[in-house]
Write an enzyme that holds these catalytic residues in place. Structure first.
Site, mmCIF file in Angstrom:
data_model
loop_
_atom_site.group_PDB
_atom_site.id
_atom_site.type_symbol
_atom_site.label_atom_id
_atom_site.label_comp_id
_atom_site.label_asym_id
_atom_site.label_seq_id
_atom_site.Cartn_x
_atom_site.Cartn_y
_atom_site.Cartn_z
ATOM 1 N N ARG A 155 5.384 -0.894 -4.711
ATOM 2 C CA ARG A 155 5.036 -1.589 -3.478
ATOM 3 C C ARG A 155 3.909 -2.588 -3.700
ATOM 4 O O ARG A 155 3.631 -3.407 -2.826
ATOM 5 C CB ARG A 155 4.621 -0.585 -2.403
ATOM 6 N N HIS A 194 16.568 -38.240 -4.396
ATOM 7 C CA HIS A 194 15.843 -38.851 -3.280
ATOM 8 C C HIS A 194 14.341 -38.604 -3.378
ATOM 9 O O HIS A 194 13.642 -38.626 -2.371
ATOM 10 C CB HIS A 194 16.395 -38.333 -1.946
ATOM 11 N N GLU A 250 17.781 -18.972 -4.179
ATOM 12 C CA GLU A 250 17.478 -17.602 -4.606
ATOM 13 C C GLU A 250 17.181 -17.536 -6.116
ATOM 14 O O GLU A 250 16.264 -16.834 -6.546
ATOM 15 C CB GLU A 250 18.636 -16.669 -4.227
ATOM 16 N N GLU A 268 9.008 -15.909 -9.075
ATOM 17 C CA GLU A 268 8.195 -14.743 -8.721
ATOM 18 C C GLU A 268 7.943 -13.804 -9.897
ATOM 19 O O GLU A 268 6.899 -13.172 -9.949
ATOM 20 C CB GLU A 268 8.775 -13.980 -7.525
ATOM 21 N N CYS A 285 0.848 -1.179 0.000
ATOM 22 C CA CYS A 285 0.000 0.000 0.000
ATOM 23 C C CYS A 285 0.890 1.238 0.000
ATOM 24 O O CYS A 285 2.009 1.212 0.476
ATOM 25 C CB CYS A 285 -0.934 0.113 1.191
ATOM 26 N N LYS A 324 13.699 -16.108 -7.661
ATOM 27 C CA LYS A 324 13.663 -15.034 -8.663
ATOM 28 C C LYS A 324 12.843 -15.475 -9.865
ATOM 29 O O LYS A 324 11.979 -14.770 -10.336
ATOM 30 C CB LYS A 324 15.093 -14.738 -9.085
ATOM 31 N N ASN A 360 -2.582 2.612 5.781
ATOM 32 C CA ASN A 360 -1.662 1.564 5.374
ATOM 33 C C ASN A 360 -1.451 0.690 6.604
ATOM 34 O O ASN A 360 -1.067 1.216 7.652
ATOM 35 C CB ASN A 360 -0.349 2.247 4.945
ATOM 36 N N GLY A 361 -1.726 -0.607 6.533
ATOM 37 C CA GLY A 361 -1.554 -1.486 7.690
ATOM 38 C C GLY A 361 -2.765 -2.377 7.877
ATOM 39 O O GLY A 361 -3.598 -2.505 6.971
ATOM 40 N N LYS A 402 6.362 -4.898 -2.425
ATOM 41 C CA LYS A 402 7.781 -4.675 -2.154
ATOM 42 C C LYS A 402 8.105 -4.720 -0.674
ATOM 43 O O LYS A 402 9.129 -5.236 -0.257
ATOM 44 C CB LYS A 402 8.188 -3.307 -2.723
ATOM 45 N N TRP A 430 -3.614 -2.552 -1.418
ATOM 46 C CA TRP A 430 -3.343 -3.954 -1.716
ATOM 47 C C TRP A 430 -4.273 -4.739 -0.810
ATOM 48 O O TRP A 430 -4.142 -4.677 0.410
ATOM 49 C CB TRP A 430 -1.885 -4.249 -1.396
HETATM 50 C C1 F6R Z 1 11.853 -11.315 -3.438
HETATM 51 C C2 F6R Z 1 11.812 -10.342 -2.371
HETATM 52 C C3 F6R Z 1 11.211 -10.738 -1.081
HETATM 53 C C4 F6R Z 1 11.866 -10.005 0.087
HETATM 54 C C5 F6R Z 1 11.134 -10.324 1.393
HETATM 55 C C6 F6R Z 1 11.808 -9.656 2.570
HETATM 56 O O1 F6R Z 1 12.495 -10.827 -4.573
HETATM 57 O O2 F6R Z 1 12.234 -9.210 -2.535
HETATM 58 O O3 F6R Z 1 11.279 -12.117 -0.900
HETATM 59 O O4 F6R Z 1 13.203 -10.386 0.169
HETATM 60 O O5 F6R Z 1 9.813 -9.892 1.309
HETATM 61 O O6 F6R Z 1 11.836 -8.275 2.428
HETATM 62 P P1 F6R Z 1 12.889 -7.379 3.174
HETATM 63 O O7 F6R Z 1 14.252 -7.714 2.658
HETATM 64 O O8 F6R Z 1 12.481 -5.982 2.849
HETATM 65 O O9 F6R Z 1 12.769 -7.690 4.638
#
Ligand code: F6R
Length: 603
Positions: A26, A503, A480, A487, A2, A484, A99-100, A598, A73
């Site tokens: 975000r 396994h 990771e 997502e 949000c 990537k 927001n929250g 984000k 959101w």
């Molecule tokens: C994926 C991504 C998320 C963040 C996660 C933690 O690309 O960015 O998995 O890593 O939401 O966020 P932060 O690092 O802001 O605590």
């Protein structure tokens, strides 16, 4: 998640729309704006979907000298126009954006708002209705009614409230959700992220949990809910506004991947001196050196950076490390060692799951450090110490440069702690040279992006699933790389310890299944080659990213030379590019993958 932007004292519409557009990263699914021209006219406009839909609904004469806007959101209630913010009370006196998440909204509704007519399914509307009810019942001015209501509200919030009986004020409140106050000349701005309004001001006041405020065009009063005044000094934020712009790039994600060599140089300059000694606050190095175990807590990509950090701290600082998912750890604290030290890895510094753990760490009076990209963020303020990632604003939802920055800054700290403990390999660890190698190697890899685009086109265009495999530190990178890819491209991708595939999961390999194999680990390079043969013989399309010393003819990416413990800095780059191209080639919105936000400020 949000976004909120509020303006007092200046034509507000365009500032709010542009601020909300800057906050698009975000994640959101609807947007809305309230404007008041201070001349008896007010306008409330909301739209589902993109901000462009909201813009289309706004007519040119709809303008205000006060305004509040929001991107939502969905958490409580579907993404609909009714559920979009701003919300208003029954008498349409108060307008609120939030927001929250309000935890006790059902209880508040039941206890105080019987008979009140609601127009949405949101927790936010309960709060604005409560403010309206309290103002009516107790005959209070807006700010007093707001504070009375806040005493009853439980949960996380950044609120902006306008009372149309005194429309030249915006009332604000913050608890566990980010919000900054920007100070202008004859106007003031409130936003959930300073980046969104940097074109208006660079002077900001950091608001803290429990703050409520009364903002006019040339004044701001911050107090506690109980009315005790608090001093919040403005400071100038040192961010380059261009760092938050896309420039000639189609998507931020590629821009941010390309920026990684610069980030490595920045970290090297700021954290290492010319003699390769670390420039880390000695108190931090001493506190970690005194500990008998490091606990790294994080979520998502940051958690996966922590898995790399474990290798670095155990090798160079000689301290055992436990890496935990914050969301699990927060409710199932393990038996701790005698002298634990906590490291929170968080790009945004706002992640609610990590905050739950930090709160308990603070209750136990244990030392902690937040490594974050956002100065003044909540986790940074609440931990004992902070180290900044220096990656510059990261706008794409999928984290790239913050991940590599987290690895590099952990390497700096591991070396600093090792130096403090007089460990020879830490003193000999030529991190300055290694980060220079990382910068050069990353540059070489991003310069070769066309090759990765071809791989994405050849192997990922029509697949539903894919696998990453690796051993040792490559296993952490496999996790990771898989995150990537899934997502941003929506290809179901899993990362596996290479040997573990046989396994069970190898049953999923069939003709054409893409498998990306990572090879940097001297101890297991040959074994991983064996695992590649196993999947190849079942029809997999294997892509190999291998360190120069283990590379074979036919490998898809040869990774430039670097210390094994820092190899993730390079191995991840083609994986990030592969995700980027898989998504872009499918015509997806690379920077804003569906369902993602984000900054995840709800548990
Ligand atoms: C994926 C991504 C998320 C963040 C996660 C933690 O690309 O960015 O998995 O890593 O939401 O966020 P932060 O690092 O802001 O605590």
């Amino acid at each position: 998640m949000c976004g909120i932007v509020g303006v007092v004292g200046k034509p507000a519409k365009d500032i709010i729309l542009s601020g909300l557009t800057n906050l698009e990263y975000r994640g959101y699914d609807s947007a809305g704006i309230y404007l008041n021209d201070l001349n008896g006219h007010e306008y409330l406009t909301k739209a589902v979907g993109r901000i462009s839909n909201l813009k289309e609904k706004l007519t040119p004469d709809e303008e205000g000298l006060v305004g509040i806007g929001h991107t939502r959101w969905a958490t409580h209630g579907k993404p609909t126009v009714d559920n979009a913010h701003p919300h208003f009370d029954e008498t349409k006196r108060f307008y609120l954006v939030h927001n929250g998440v309000i935890e006790n909204y059902a209880e508040l509704k039941e206890k105080y708002l019987q008979g009140v007519k609601f127009h949405s399914d949101t927790d936010t509307e309960v709060v604005v209705q409560l403010i309206g009810k309290i103002a009516r019942d107790k005959n209070l001015d807006g700010f007093s009614a707001f504070k009375e209501a806040l005493k009853l509200v439980k949960g996380s919030y950044a609120f902006l409230l306008v009372d149309n009986t005194e429309p030249d004020h915006v009332f604000i409140a913050k608890n566990k959700s980010p919000m900054m106050l920007g100070i202008g000349d004859g106007f003031n701005i409130i936003a959930s992220d300073a980046i969104s309004v940097l074109d208006q001001t660079k002077t900001f006041v950091d608001l803290q949990d429990g703050d409520v405020g009364d903002i006019t065009k040339d004044s701001y009063v911050i107090e506690t809910i109980d009315g005790k005044k608090v001093d919040r000094e403005p400071h100038v934020l040192n961010i380059d506004p261009n760092a938050a712009s896309k420039g000639t790039y189609e998507f931020y994600m590629l821009k941010e991947i390309d920026e990684q060599p610069g980030v490595m140089r920045h970290i090297s300059q700021d954290y290492l001196d010319d003699n390769n000694s670390t420039k880390v606050d000695p108190k931090i190095a001493a506190a970690v050196a005194e500990s008998d175990r490091i606990y790294i807590l994080a979520a998502g990509t940051s958690y996966r950076a922590g898995l790399v950090g474990k290798h670095l701290f155990e090798k160079y600082a000689d301290i055992p490390v436990e890496v935990g998912l914050a969301s699990e750890f927060g409710y199932h604290f393990p038996k701790l060692s005698k002298k634990p030290f906590f490291i929170f890895l968080t790009q945004s510094g706002e992640t609610a799951d990590s905050r739950v753990v930090l709160k308990q760490v603070n209750e136990r009076h244990l030392p902690s450090l937040t490594m974050t990209n956002v100065e003044g963020s909540t986790l940074s303020r609440e931990a004992t110490y902070t180290m900044l990632l220096k990656a510059g604003p990261e706008i794409a939802v999928a984290s790239t440069k913050a991940y590599t920055a987290q690895i590099a800054v952990q390497a700096v700290l591991a070396k600093a702690v090792g130096e403090k403990k007089n460990i020879q390999i830490a003193k000999d660890f030529d991190l300055k040279h290694q980060l220079a190698l990382a910068a050069v190697g990353m540059q070489q890899l991003v310069d070769g992006k066309e090759k990765i685009d071809e791989l994405a086109k050849k192997y990922l265009a029509n697949t539903r699933n894919a696998f990453y495999i690796g051993r040792g530190i490559d296993y952490a990178v496999a996790l990771e790389g898989a995150l990537k890819l899934k997502e941003v491209s929506y290809i179901q991708t899993e990362g596996f310890a290479a040997a573990e595939l046989k396994h069970g999961t190898i049953a999923l390999i069939e003709k054409g299944t893409p498998v990306i194999a990572l090879i940097n680990d001297p101890a297991t390079a040959d074994l991983t080659r064996g695992n590649i043969r196993e999947v190849e013989s079942r029809g997999a399309n294997v892509m190999v990213f291998a360190a120069k010393e283990f590379a074979q003819v036919g490998d898809d990416v040869v990774l430039p030379e670097i210390d094994y413990y820092l190899s993730p800095l390079l191995t991840i780059v083609p994986a990030q590019l592969l995700a980027y191209y898989a998504s872009k080639n499918k015509g997806l919105d690379v920077d804003k993958p569906r369902n993602l936000a984000k900054s995840v400020t709800v548990e």
